[in-house]
Design a protein around this motif. Structure first.
Motif, short mmCIF file in Angstrom:
data_model
loop_
_atom_site.label_atom_id
_atom_site.label_comp_id
_atom_site.label_asym_id
_atom_site.label_seq_id
_atom_site.Cartn_x
_atom_site.Cartn_y
_atom_site.Cartn_z
N VAL A 74 -11.30 12.51 26.72
CA VAL A 74 -11.26 11.33 25.84
C VAL A 74 -10.12 10.40 26.27
CG1 VAL A 74 -10.95 10.50 23.47
CG2 VAL A 74 -12.29 12.56 23.91
N LEU A 111 -18.05 11.36 19.91
CA LEU A 111 -18.49 11.35 18.52
C LEU A 111 -20.01 11.38 18.43
CD1 LEU A 111 -18.13 11.15 15.49
CD2 LEU A 111 -17.88 8.67 15.73
N THR A 148 -12.73 9.99 17.74
CA THR A 148 -13.39 10.54 18.92
C THR A 148 -12.69 11.80 19.41
OG1 THR A 148 -14.04 8.29 19.55
CG2 THR A 148 -14.21 9.98 21.24
#
Length: 397
Positions: free
Chosen positions: A31, A43, A238
């Motif tokens: 990420v 996500l 996320t």
């Protein structure tokens, strides 16, 4: 003053995370490299994966389980003028979610053996304004879907599940999250599937509810700078989604481990039943995922719950109480008009229940240590009262 040595922790997240530490670090690094920290690819991937294993079509990640309830009710078109039935014996997030949605919460009592909502009491609480019922799948055990379907069909109500403690729980052939019009989950760190902070998700079979939920979590925007309704900022990060997605494949085994631990507790605690130590009843068989393992210290026990809790703490065994004050007796909600005595089972349980250590990796020797400490506390109390500790069995040293 020496710090108390913890011999058996209530939860041990480090033990759970250590074997997959590298995978979690890789997920976080991925990420960081992509830089899509808000509504990113991880996500979307996790939403789809969690929905699929739970038997739902759509998943919408939000900032907390509380938001999943509040926004999920709004997305399901439940709000002002609507009454929503829920149990008094639940965490206040369930109640707060109903209030935040603008609906009126109608509390009902629970069943003593399971602590789950009493549908017979719920039937008596229905009015022409009742629109939905929130069955709270408490401690890892679902409210019976069969009974819920019959209830909802009889009274023409929506089912909105509070599944914050029931990740992958099963009953009557259904997974938690696949029963109602929508279902709210929490990913608080200590949950069966927990993140490294707050997080939640709404599951639903309805594409319209999913789309509305996505708007509500993102300022009510259907596209950037175009707001079709009054929403809020509640998005599952996320980074959290990436962590949760890495942990998801391990959840079935972790749940099986919890069930094995619960079965061992049941066996070890059985001799203490005659002394008033009663585990909460499992009516779901292998579908119970045991987010918590809860016992009742009932009237026949020579020791009260608070005394037992203190004695276990003194020997380094951590416990919890879920929950010590029912929703209707919380100071914040006196305006709802409820009072002491309205929900006797919930009130009684709040003084009797005790949650014992429960987490994947809890060893047999630790379980035996917990049960031996309970037996010793009970036996000591019998002797202090000049009573016979007969029938306590071999667990008493």
């Amino acid at each position: 003053m020496n710090k108390m040595t913890i011999r058996v922790p209530f939860v041990d997240l480090k033990l759970q995370h250590e074997p997959i530490k590298m995978q979690l670090e890789d997920a976080i690094q991925s990420v960081l490299e992509r830089g899509d920290f808000i509504l990113g690819q991880a996500l979307s991937d996790f939403e789809a994966a969690f929905a699929a294993v739970s038997g739902a079509e759509y998943g919408v990640g939000v900032a907390s389980g509380t938001d999943a309830i509040a926004l999920g009710l709004q997305a399901s078109n439940i709000g002002a003028g609507d009454e929503v039935i829920l149990p008094a014996n639940t965490f206040v997030a369930t109640l707060i979610g109903v209030l935040r949605a603008g609906a009126k919460p109608i509390l009902v009592d629970c069943v003593s053996q399971t602590a789950l909502i009493d549908l017979k009491k719920a039937a008596k609480a229905i009015t022409p304004h009742t629109k939905a019922i929130i069955p709270v799948h408490l401690y890892g055990q679902m409210v019976s879907p069969t009974e819920l379907f019959n209830f909802a069909d009889t009274y023409k109500l929506l089912i909105f599940e509070d599944a914050a403690q029931a990740h992958l729980a099963e009953r009557d052939g259904y997974h938690a999250g696949s029963v109602g019009i929508a279902a709210a989950f929490s990913f608080y760190p200590s949950k069966n599937l927990g993140g490294f902070g707050d997080g939640g998700m709404l599951l639903t079979q309805d594409s319209d509810i999913a789309q509305k939920m996505r708007r509500l979590r993102n300022y009510g925007a259907s596209q950037k700078y175009f707001h079709t309704e009054s929403g809020t900022n509640s998005r599952l990060d996320t980074l959290q989604a990436a962590i949760l997605h890495q942990k998801l494949p391990y959840l079935p085994q972790w749940n099986r481990d919890r069930l094995t631990i619960a079965q061992e507790y049941d066996k070890e605690l059985a001799p203490l039943a005659t002394a008033g130590i009663i585990p909460m009843e499992n009516q779901s068989g292998t579908g119970h995922v045991y987010h918590l393992y809860v016992i009742k210290v009932d009237e026949s026990c020579p020791i009260e719950r608070q005394q037992l809790e203190e004695k276990l703490t003194a020997v380094g065994i951590q416990t919890g109480i879920h929950y010590p004050i029912p929703c209707h007796l919380q100071p914040a909600f006196t305006n709802l008009g409820y009072q002491l005595g309205d929900f006797p089972q919930a009130e009684k349980l709040s003084k009797q229940i005790l949650s014992l250590p429960m987490y994947p990796g809890l060893s047999s020797s630790q379980i035996k240590e917990v049960v031996a400490a309970i037996a010793h506390a009970v036996s000591t109390s019998y002797k202090a009262d000049n009573l016979s500790p007969a029938d306590l069995g071999s667990v008493v040293a």
